[in-house]
Design a protein around this motif. Structure first.
Motif, PDB file in Angstrom:
ATOM      1  N   PHE A  34      65.332   1.592 156.559  1.00  0.00           N
ATOM      2  CA  PHE A  34      66.109   0.810 155.601  1.00  0.00           C
ATOM      3  C   PHE A  34      67.586   1.149 155.733  1.00  0.00           C
ATOM      4  N   TYR A  36      71.229   0.983 153.768  1.00  0.00           N
ATOM      5  CA  TYR A  36      71.882   0.841 152.471  1.00  0.00           C
ATOM      6  C   TYR A  36      73.391   0.910 152.650  1.00  0.00           C
ATOM      7  N   GLN A  38      76.977   1.782 150.255  1.00  0.00           N
ATOM      8  CA  GLN A  38      77.407   2.378 148.985  1.00  0.00           C
ATOM      9  C   GLN A  38      78.921   2.339 148.887  1.00  0.00           C
ATOM     10  N   SER A  43      76.192   2.782 143.172  1.00  0.00           N
ATOM     11  CA  SER A  43      74.901   3.210 143.695  1.00  0.00           C
ATOM     12  C   SER A  43      74.630   2.592 145.052  1.00  0.00           C
ATOM     13  N   LEU A  44      73.484   2.904 145.590  1.00  0.00           N
ATOM     14  CA  LEU A  44      73.106   2.388 146.894  1.00  0.00           C
ATOM     15  C   LEU A  44      72.583   0.950 146.756  1.00  0.00           C
ATOM     16  N   LEU A  46      70.622  -1.953 148.815  1.00  0.00           N
ATOM     17  CA  LEU A  46      69.818  -2.217 149.996  1.00  0.00           C
ATOM     18  C   LEU A  46      70.381  -3.414 150.738  1.00  0.00           C
ATOM     19  N   GLU A  59      68.538  -8.583 152.782  1.00  0.00           N
ATOM     20  CA  GLU A  59      68.600  -8.880 151.356  1.00  0.00           C
ATOM     21  C   GLU A  59      69.534 -10.069 151.111  1.00  0.00           C
ATOM     22  N   PHE A  91      80.354   3.202 152.831  1.00  0.00           N
ATOM     23  CA  PHE A  91      79.473   4.296 153.239  1.00  0.00           C
ATOM     24  C   PHE A  91      78.113   3.670 153.534  1.00  0.00           C
ATOM     25  N   ILE A  93      74.203   4.084 154.795  1.00  0.00           N
ATOM     26  CA  ILE A  93      73.171   5.122 154.825  1.00  0.00           C
ATOM     27  C   ILE A  93      71.847   4.507 155.269  1.00  0.00           C
ATOM     28  N   HIS A 106      63.242   9.411 153.215  1.00  0.00           N
ATOM     29  CA  HIS A 106      64.241  10.438 153.519  1.00  0.00           C
ATOM     30  C   HIS A 106      65.470   9.745 154.073  1.00  0.00           C
ATOM     31  N   PHE A 107      66.615  10.241 153.686  1.00  0.00           N
ATOM     32  CA  PHE A 107      67.868   9.589 154.025  1.00  0.00           C
ATOM     33  C   PHE A 107      68.670  10.376 155.044  1.00  0.00           C
ATOM     34  N   GLY A 108      69.407   9.627 155.865  1.00  0.00           N
ATOM     35  CA  GLY A 108      70.402  10.252 156.709  1.00  0.00           C
ATOM     36  C   GLY A 108      71.601  10.667 155.873  1.00  0.00           C
ATOM     37  N   ASN A 109      72.569  11.320 156.503  1.00  0.00           N
ATOM     38  CA  ASN A 109      73.744  11.793 155.779  1.00  0.00           C
ATOM     39  C   ASN A 109      74.863  10.768 155.701  1.00  0.00           C
ATOM     40  N   GLY A 110      74.580   9.563 156.168  1.00  0.00           N
ATOM     41  CA  GLY A 110      75.525   8.478 155.963  1.00  0.00           C
ATOM     42  C   GLY A 110      76.627   8.415 157.007  1.00  0.00           C
TER      43      GLY A 110
END
Lengths: 116, 110
Positions: A34, A36, A38, A43-44, A46, A59, A91, A93, A106-110
């Motif tokens: 996914f 995202y 920001q 907030s994030l 999608l 989306e 940003f 992510i 689990h997310f990457g660090n963007g």
């Protein structure tokens, strides 16, 4: 635990150029990732769902021709911001799940993208 | 329309001062309520998943609870290193497609 790596962490580019962001699942396979976006103090949101071996699902309101997503393998998805403009500065992510039962995202660090 | 609302937007605590963050949701057929922590310039870090009303989970100074309408993240005796933005999210229906709330920015002062 599952690790998602995102590269680069920061990028500055000029208006009109394209930028590619990579998202890798390091110790698991991800058929779905996914993306995202920001904005500061928000907030994030999608943007799209990246599906291995098939087209991404975007989306509402996200331009698929501007934000190209490729998910060529079970461990790599890429987001290319084409013909970037200052308003694309944000940003970005990515996230992935190993999709075992009840496994979380689990997310990457963007990636901080700045378009000048 | 499915949505999730977090409050307060920002919270400032003294070290050791316990408090709670709220996440209210209106979601048809909730398939999971998630809590994440986000530090500045970083991606969200997974904390908890809750699936059914009455469920509770704990991790160090944090405890998450869930009712049919809301979830709370309780912070007991917080430390400055607990300062971060705390995000809640719900499963948007497709596999692991998360929809996030606006977050609570927590600042814990020594």
């Amino acid at each position: 635990g599952a690790v998602v790596s995102q590269h680069p962490s920061r990028v500055i580019c000029k208006s009109g150029t394209s930028v590619k962001i990579e998202c890798r699942s390091l110790d698991f396979q991800a058929t779905t990732m996914f993306w995202y976006r920001q904005f500061p103090k928000q907030s994030l949101m999608l943007m799209a769902t990246s599906n291995e071996g098939s087209k991404a699902t975007y989306e509402q309101g996200v331009e698929k021709d501007k934000f190209l997503i490729n998910h060529a393998s079970l461990t790599l998805s890429t987001l290319t911001v084409t013909s970037a403009h200052p308003e694309d500065s944000s940003f970005y992510i990515c996230s992935a799940s190993d999709q075992t039962y009840n496994s979380p995202l689990h997310f990457g660090n963007g990636t901080r993208l700045t378009v000048t | 329309e499915d949505q999730v609302t977090q409050s307060p937007e920002a919270l400032r605590l003294q070290e050791g001062e316990s408090s709670s963050l709220n996440c209210s949701y209106t979601v048809s057929g909730l398939r999971g309520l998630f809590w994440y922590r986000q530090d500045p310039g970083k991606g969200p870090e997974f904390l908890f998943t809750l699936y059914s009303a009455g469920e509770e989970k704990e991790k160090e100074r944090l405890k998450a609870t869930l009712t049919k309408k809301e979830s709370f993240l309780h912070i007991t005796a917080p430390k400055p290193e607990d300062s971060a933005t705390y995000l809640c999210a719900f499963d948007g229906g497709a596999t692991n497609k998360l929809i996030f709330g606006t977050g609570t920015l927590l600042a814990v002062q020594p």
